[in-house]
Design a protein around this motif. Structure first.
Motif, PDB file in Angstrom:
ATOM      1  N   GLN A   1       1.142  -1.475   0.276  1.00  0.00           N
ATOM      2  CA  GLN A   1      -0.024   0.334  -0.139  1.00  0.00           C
ATOM      3  C   GLN A   1       1.290   0.727  -0.136  1.00  0.00           C
ATOM      4  N   LEU A   2       0.956   2.170  -1.196  1.00  0.00           N
ATOM      5  CA  LEU A   2       2.208   2.710  -1.494  1.00  0.00           C
ATOM      6  C   LEU A   2       1.724   4.307   0.226  1.00  0.00           C
ATOM      7  N   PHE A   3       3.331   4.095   0.605  1.00  0.00           N
ATOM      8  CA  PHE A   3       3.409   4.978   1.080  1.00  0.00           C
ATOM      9  C   PHE A   3       3.187   6.546   0.846  1.00  0.00           C
ATOM     10  N   GLY A   4       4.105   6.205  -0.230  1.00  0.00           N
ATOM     11  CA  GLY A   4       4.108   7.973  -0.135  1.00  0.00           C
ATOM     12  C   GLY A   4       4.741   8.373  -0.849  1.00  0.00           C
ATOM     13  N   MET A   5       5.245  10.173  -1.732  1.00  0.00           N
ATOM     14  CA  MET A   5       5.490  10.082  -2.824  1.00  0.00           C
ATOM     15  C   MET A   5       6.167  11.191  -2.385  1.00  0.00           C
ATOM     16  N   PHE A   6       8.011  11.347  -3.342  1.00  0.00           N
ATOM     17  CA  PHE A   6       8.308  12.463  -3.610  1.00  0.00           C
ATOM     18  C   PHE A   6       8.515  13.312  -4.323  1.00  0.00           C
ATOM     19  N   ALA A   7       9.257  15.068  -4.040  1.00  0.00           N
ATOM     20  CA  ALA A   7       8.815  15.857  -5.386  1.00  0.00           C
ATOM     21  C   ALA A   7      10.114  17.199  -5.187  1.00  0.00           C
ATOM     22  N   GLU A   8      10.410  16.972  -6.209  1.00  0.00           N
ATOM     23  CA  GLU A   8      10.979  18.596  -6.380  1.00  0.00           C
ATOM     24  C   GLU A   8       9.839  19.543  -6.279  1.00  0.00           C
ATOM     25  N   ILE A   9      10.081  20.589  -5.971  1.00  0.00           N
ATOM     26  CA  ILE A   9       9.362  21.899  -5.221  1.00  0.00           C
ATOM     27  C   ILE A   9       9.358  22.942  -5.732  1.00  0.00           C
ATOM     28  N   TYR A  10       9.393  24.064  -6.197  1.00  0.00           N
ATOM     29  CA  TYR A  10      10.207  25.282  -7.000  1.00  0.00           C
ATOM     30  C   TYR A  10       9.894  26.109  -5.178  1.00  0.00           C
ATOM     31  N   ASP A  11      10.705  26.750  -4.964  1.00  0.00           N
ATOM     32  CA  ASP A  11       9.989  27.790  -4.718  1.00  0.00           C
ATOM     33  C   ASP A  11      10.238  29.663  -4.525  1.00  0.00           C
ATOM     34  N   PRO A  12       8.758  30.014  -4.327  1.00  0.00           N
ATOM     35  CA  PRO A  12       8.357  31.138  -5.507  1.00  0.00           C
ATOM     36  C   PRO A  12       9.664  32.276  -5.400  1.00  0.00           C
ATOM     37  N   TYR A  13       9.963  31.862  -3.707  1.00  0.00           N
ATOM     38  CA  TYR A  13      10.591  33.371  -3.008  1.00  0.00           C
ATOM     39  C   TYR A  13      11.923  33.565  -3.593  1.00  0.00           C
ATOM     40  N   ARG A  14      12.379  31.954  -4.588  1.00  0.00           N
ATOM     41  CA  ARG A  14      14.032  31.897  -4.680  1.00  0.00           C
ATOM     42  C   ARG A  14      14.284  31.597  -6.618  1.00  0.00           C
ATOM     43  N   VAL A  15      13.142  31.589  -7.041  1.00  0.00           N
ATOM     44  CA  VAL A  15      12.792  31.642  -8.794  1.00  0.00           C
ATOM     45  C   VAL A  15      11.973  32.455  -9.316  1.00  0.00           C
ATOM     46  N   GLU A  16      11.319  33.302  -8.885  1.00  0.00           N
ATOM     47  CA  GLU A  16      10.346  34.582  -9.172  1.00  0.00           C
ATOM     48  C   GLU A  16      10.914  34.583 -11.075  1.00  0.00           C
ATOM     49  N   HIS A  17      11.883  34.868 -11.098  1.00  0.00           N
ATOM     50  CA  HIS A  17      12.408  34.771 -12.714  1.00  0.00           C
ATOM     51  C   HIS A  17      11.980  34.227 -13.811  1.00  0.00           C
ATOM     52  N   TYR A  18      12.364  32.919 -13.826  1.00  0.00           N
ATOM     53  CA  TYR A  18      11.087  31.393 -14.123  1.00  0.00           C
ATOM     54  C   TYR A  18      10.037  32.129 -14.708  1.00  0.00           C
ATOM     55  N   GLU A  19       9.602  32.365 -15.748  1.00  0.00           N
ATOM     56  CA  GLU A  19       8.045  32.135 -16.474  1.00  0.00           C
ATOM     57  C   GLU A  19       7.633  30.500 -16.695  1.00  0.00           C
TER      58      GLU A  19
ATOM     59  N   VAL B   1       2.569  30.249 -19.072  1.00  0.00           N
ATOM     60  CA  VAL B   1       1.274  29.158 -18.364  1.00  0.00           C
ATOM     61  C   VAL B   1       1.439  29.550 -17.118  1.00  0.00           C
ATOM     62  N   LYS B   2       0.224  30.627 -16.733  1.00  0.00           N
ATOM     63  CA  LYS B   2       0.144  30.672 -15.401  1.00  0.00           C
ATOM     64  C   LYS B   2       0.431  29.745 -14.619  1.00  0.00           C
ATOM     65  N   PRO B   3      -1.013  28.882 -14.666  1.00  0.00           N
ATOM     66  CA  PRO B   3      -0.692  27.640 -13.774  1.00  0.00           C
ATOM     67  C   PRO B   3       0.638  27.232 -13.731  1.00  0.00           C
ATOM     68  N   MET B   4       2.288  27.710 -14.523  1.00  0.00           N
ATOM     69  CA  MET B   4       2.974  26.682 -13.612  1.00  0.00           C
ATOM     70  C   MET B   4       3.539  27.267 -12.903  1.00  0.00           C
ATOM     71  N   ASP B   5       2.901  28.826 -12.888  1.00  0.00           N
ATOM     72  CA  ASP B   5       3.209  30.290 -11.895  1.00  0.00           C
ATOM     73  C   ASP B   5       4.336  29.314 -10.442  1.00  0.00           C
ATOM     74  N   PRO B   6       4.947  29.185  -9.869  1.00  0.00           N
ATOM     75  CA  PRO B   6       5.687  28.327  -8.722  1.00  0.00           C
ATOM     76  C   PRO B   6       5.326  29.129  -7.363  1.00  0.00           C
ATOM     77  N   TYR B   7       4.365  29.653  -7.626  1.00  0.00           N
ATOM     78  CA  TYR B   7       3.691  30.696  -6.017  1.00  0.00           C
ATOM     79  C   TYR B   7       2.261  29.751  -6.581  1.00  0.00           C
ATOM     80  N   VAL B   8       1.761  29.625  -7.379  1.00  0.00           N
ATOM     81  CA  VAL B   8       0.723  28.766  -8.230  1.00  0.00           C
ATOM     82  C   VAL B   8       0.593  27.507  -7.842  1.00  0.00           C
ATOM     83  N   ARG B   9       2.273  27.018  -8.459  1.00  0.00           N
ATOM     84  CA  ARG B   9       1.650  25.776  -8.419  1.00  0.00           C
ATOM     85  C   ARG B   9       2.276  24.722  -6.232  1.00  0.00           C
ATOM     86  N   ARG B  10       2.844  26.154  -6.372  1.00  0.00           N
ATOM     87  CA  ARG B  10       3.265  24.962  -4.389  1.00  0.00           C
ATOM     88  C   ARG B  10       1.945  25.133  -3.997  1.00  0.00           C
TER      89      ARG B  10
END
Length: 223
Positions: free
Chosen positions: A107-125, A129-138
């Motif tokens: 029974q699956l225990f869990g799942m890892f993921a790397e997630i952008y910190d929006p306060y450090r990667v604001e320059h990534y556009e 695509v707005k749903p990919m914005d780091p603030y939205v994704r987080r």
């Protein structure tokens, strides 16, 4: 919308997916086209796309490690807003992973993921695509139940040039929401295996692993 698995670089859908990755992600996060041959053919890795009217509008890659009963979401791409692509991919991925774990007697225990910190990667556009914005994704991933592991995280560049990539947190989605920490041994085992494919790792990555080994557990915090 269709959920389609890709198992060959010869699949026309793969070319469309790779182009979408290049439009959305920074260059150091995109594995070169030819390097995808083995991952796509690996039975332990799933690369799936959301297809809408013949167009690849989203994609996700994930894997499952039977011996430690955890998964990893390598990436999720939402190519455009207004189609419910994120929810569609997350739902299909979890259904597949639960079935995959069940087939292994787990029974699956869990799942890892790397997630952008929006306060450090604001320059990534992210392709604009707005749903990919780091603030939205987080915020979305927080609602899905992902939690941040409490240690400074770096990972090797997928350019395999020995550079350290910062600006992300290593996070974990426990299937049991009452899980608030992880054994450090599990984290080290996962990271060592996951990045074994990249021989040119930065010293900062090795230093991070050694610091982790001095701890027994790592706390999970809300995003």
């Amino acid at each position: 919308m269709e959920y389609r698995r890709i198992t060959s670089i010869e699949d026309p859908l793969f070319k469309k997916m790779h182009q979408l990755m290049q439009e959305v992600f920074p260059p150091e996060e995109v594995l070169a086209f030819d390097f995808w041959k083995e991952p796509l053919e690996d039975p332990g890795i799933r690369v799936c796309v959301a297809v809408h009217e013949g167009k690849v509008v989203g994609a996700t890659e994930y894997r499952y490690y039977e011996d430690v009963n955890i998964a990893m979401t390598d990436f999720t791409i939402i190519g455009q807003a207004g189609l419910g692509i994120g929810r569609f991919l997350a739902k299909k991925r979890l259904e597949d992973l639960n079935a995959w774990a069940a087939a292994c007697g787990n029974q699956l225990f869990g799942m890892f993921a790397e997630i952008y910190d929006p306060y450090r990667v604001e320059h990534y556009e992210f392709g604009g695509v707005k749903p990919m914005d780091p603030y939205v994704r987080r915020e979305v991933l927080s609602h899905l139940g992902y939690k941040r592991l409490d240690f400074p995280y770096v990972h090797p560049s997928w350019n395999n040039d020995g550079e350290a990539v910062e600006g992300l947190d290593l996070c974990f989605l426990p299937m049991d929401e009452n899980v608030n920490e992880l054994p450090t041994e599990l984290i080290v085992t996962f990271l060592t295996r996951y990045y074994a494919v990249l021989p040119n790792k930065p010293q900062a990555w090795y230093d991070m692993i050694e610091r982790l080994k001095t701890r027994d557990t790592v706390v999970l915090f809300h995003l």
